[in-house]
Each structure stands twice: as C-alpha cells, then as structure tokens.
Design a protein around this motif. Structure first.
Motif, mmCIF file in Angstrom:
data_model
loop_
_atom_site.group_PDB
_atom_site.id
_atom_site.type_symbol
_atom_site.label_atom_id
_atom_site.label_comp_id
_atom_site.label_asym_id
_atom_site.label_seq_id
_atom_site.Cartn_x
_atom_site.Cartn_y
_atom_site.Cartn_z
ATOM 1 N N ARG A 63 -72.841 119.115 -68.656
ATOM 2 C CA ARG A 63 -73.861 118.062 -68.775
ATOM 3 C C ARG A 63 -73.181 116.719 -68.539
ATOM 4 N NH1 ARG A 63 -77.209 116.952 -74.250
ATOM 5 N NH2 ARG A 63 -78.417 118.674 -73.477
ATOM 6 N N ARG A 97 -81.264 105.809 -65.905
ATOM 7 C CA ARG A 97 -80.232 106.808 -66.156
ATOM 8 C C ARG A 97 -80.852 108.186 -66.279
ATOM 9 N NH1 ARG A 97 -76.127 104.471 -70.575
ATOM 10 N NH2 ARG A 97 -76.820 106.370 -71.533
ATOM 11 N N ALA A 98 -80.033 109.185 -66.041
ATOM 12 C CA ALA A 98 -80.497 110.568 -66.122
ATOM 13 C C ALA A 98 -79.428 111.412 -66.796
ATOM 14 C CB ALA A 98 -80.778 111.108 -64.729
ATOM 15 N N ILE A 99 -79.878 112.446 -67.473
ATOM 16 C CA ILE A 99 -78.987 113.459 -68.015
ATOM 17 C C ILE A 99 -79.142 114.669 -67.102
ATOM 18 C CG2 ILE A 99 -78.508 114.971 -69.956
ATOM 19 C CD1 ILE A 99 -79.737 112.772 -71.741
ATOM 20 N N GLU A 142 -77.900 118.495 -66.278
ATOM 21 C CA GLU A 142 -77.267 119.610 -66.956
ATOM 22 C C GLU A 142 -77.659 120.934 -66.314
ATOM 23 O OE1 GLU A 142 -78.643 119.344 -70.960
ATOM 24 O OE2 GLU A 142 -80.614 120.151 -70.474
ATOM 25 N N THR A 151 -74.072 112.285 -67.707
ATOM 26 C CA THR A 151 -75.033 111.190 -67.635
ATOM 27 C C THR A 151 -74.675 110.331 -66.433
ATOM 28 O OG1 THR A 151 -75.244 111.186 -70.029
ATOM 29 C CG2 THR A 151 -76.019 109.241 -68.877
ATOM 30 N N ARG A 166 -84.801 112.485 -67.718
ATOM 31 C CA ARG A 166 -84.742 111.028 -67.787
ATOM 32 C C ARG A 166 -84.130 110.598 -69.122
ATOM 33 N NH1 ARG A 166 -87.450 108.713 -63.720
ATOM 34 N NH2 ARG A 166 -89.098 109.924 -62.748
ATOM 35 N N ASP A 167 -83.257 109.609 -69.050
ATOM 36 C CA ASP A 167 -82.672 109.032 -70.251
ATOM 37 C C ASP A 167 -83.488 107.792 -70.603
ATOM 38 O OD1 ASP A 167 -81.049 108.524 -72.364
ATOM 39 O OD2 ASP A 167 -79.227 108.194 -71.193
ATOM 40 N N ALA A 168 -83.702 107.557 -71.882
ATOM 41 C CA ALA A 168 -84.524 106.426 -72.307
ATOM 42 C C ALA A 168 -83.876 105.091 -71.976
ATOM 43 C CB ALA A 168 -84.801 106.516 -73.800
ATOM 44 N N LYS A 169 -82.549 105.050 -71.981
ATOM 45 C CA LYS A 169 -81.845 103.799 -71.718
ATOM 46 C C LYS A 169 -81.657 103.604 -70.221
ATOM 47 C CE LYS A 169 -78.995 105.434 -75.113
ATOM 48 N NZ LYS A 169 -77.676 105.837 -75.411
ATOM 49 N N ASN A 170 -81.538 102.356 -69.820
ATOM 50 C CA ASN A 170 -81.178 102.043 -68.448
ATOM 51 C C ASN A 170 -79.720 101.648 -68.402
ATOM 52 O OD1 ASN A 170 -83.637 102.627 -67.354
ATOM 53 N ND2 ASN A 170 -84.359 100.537 -67.318
ATOM 54 N N GLN A 171 -79.120 101.766 -67.238
ATOM 55 C CA GLN A 171 -77.709 101.473 -67.080
ATOM 56 C C GLN A 171 -77.437 99.986 -67.231
ATOM 57 O OE1 GLN A 171 -75.728 103.776 -64.152
ATOM 58 N NE2 GLN A 171 -74.634 102.010 -63.392
#
Length: 145
Positions: A33, A121-123, A125, A35, A109-114
């Motif tokens: 996994r 951002r994406a996770i 895996e 990010t 999809r990750d909740a935070k942005n870079q």
C-alpha cells in the motif's frame, strides 16, 4: 493532435516518467500500500497490473516449461531491475492473485490533498494484500500494557 497516443505525461520527460513508474511499482510491491497523487496512481496502474499478470504466468510455467519461465522472468526484469523485488513479486504477490482474473489493485481517494500543489491524494493498494508483520500487531498490544 494526439491520435493513438496512450498514457499521461505527468509533466515529466520520458526518462523521469519511466523511473517514477518503476519506483511507484517497487514501493507498491514492497509495502502492499502506498500514498501518492491520484494522477500518478491512475497512470501507473496498468503497468503494475501487467507486471502481476506476467508474474502469474511465470508461476504457472515454473514446473512445466523452464525456458518459458526464464523468458517471463527476463521480461519482468526489464521493468523491475531489482532482483529482491522481482522475487517478492513472483513468489509472494503472484500466488495471492492467482485466482483473480484482473483488477489486482484498488485506488482509494484520500481525504487530504497534497501539500504544495493541492493535488488530490490517493491510497493505492493490492486487493489481496500480503499482510506485513507490523500491521497485524498494531491493535493487539495497545490495551495490554
């Protein structure tokens, strides 16, 4: 016009793009996994899926046809120069994906942005992810000390 030209440039020249693709694939194979940005994950996903399919094919040929098995390993070696990662892919990851016909990875999809460029951002895996030793021990020891 970009007729019949597949893939994204990701604002990088060819050598940087190929190196970035290899490094993302290497990180995914080692950790199960990672990010990264959504664009990089989507652009690299077909590359990783093809590598896993080729590793599955190599596993099937391992006992029956030695020459074809070596050929598949050499084809994998072109894209993954690190022998330890190649061994991990063929011996650990490919057997986990043996009964899956495709779609070995998922992009969440990750909740935070870079930070910096505000890129989403994406996770990224594996669907059938090999469990690492430190992941299984996180929840067990918290309340016992």
């Amino acid at each position: 016009m970009r007729h019949k030209i597949a893939g994204k440039k990701l604002t990088a020249d060819t050598q940087h793009r190929l190196a970035m693709r290899r490094n993302l694939a290497r990180g995914l194979f080692l950790n199960g996994r990672i990010t990264t940005t959504m664009a990089k994950a989507k652009a690299t996903r077909p590359f990783v899926e093809k590598l896993v399919t080729r590793a599955k094919k190599a596993n099937l040929l391992k006992d029956t046809d030695r020459a074809a098995y070596v050929h598949q390993l050499r084809r994998l070696r072109r894209d993954i120069p690190d022998r330890s990662v190649l061994k991990l892919l063929v011996e650990n990851i490919a057997p986990l994906c043996a009964d899956r016909p495709g779609g070995y990875t998922r992009i969440l999809r990750d909740a935070k942005n870079q930070l910096g460029d505000n890129a989403p951002r994406a996770i990224w895996e594996f669907v059938d992810r090999p469990e690492t030793p430190d992941e299984g021990d996180e929840g067990k020891d918290k309340g016992k000390k």
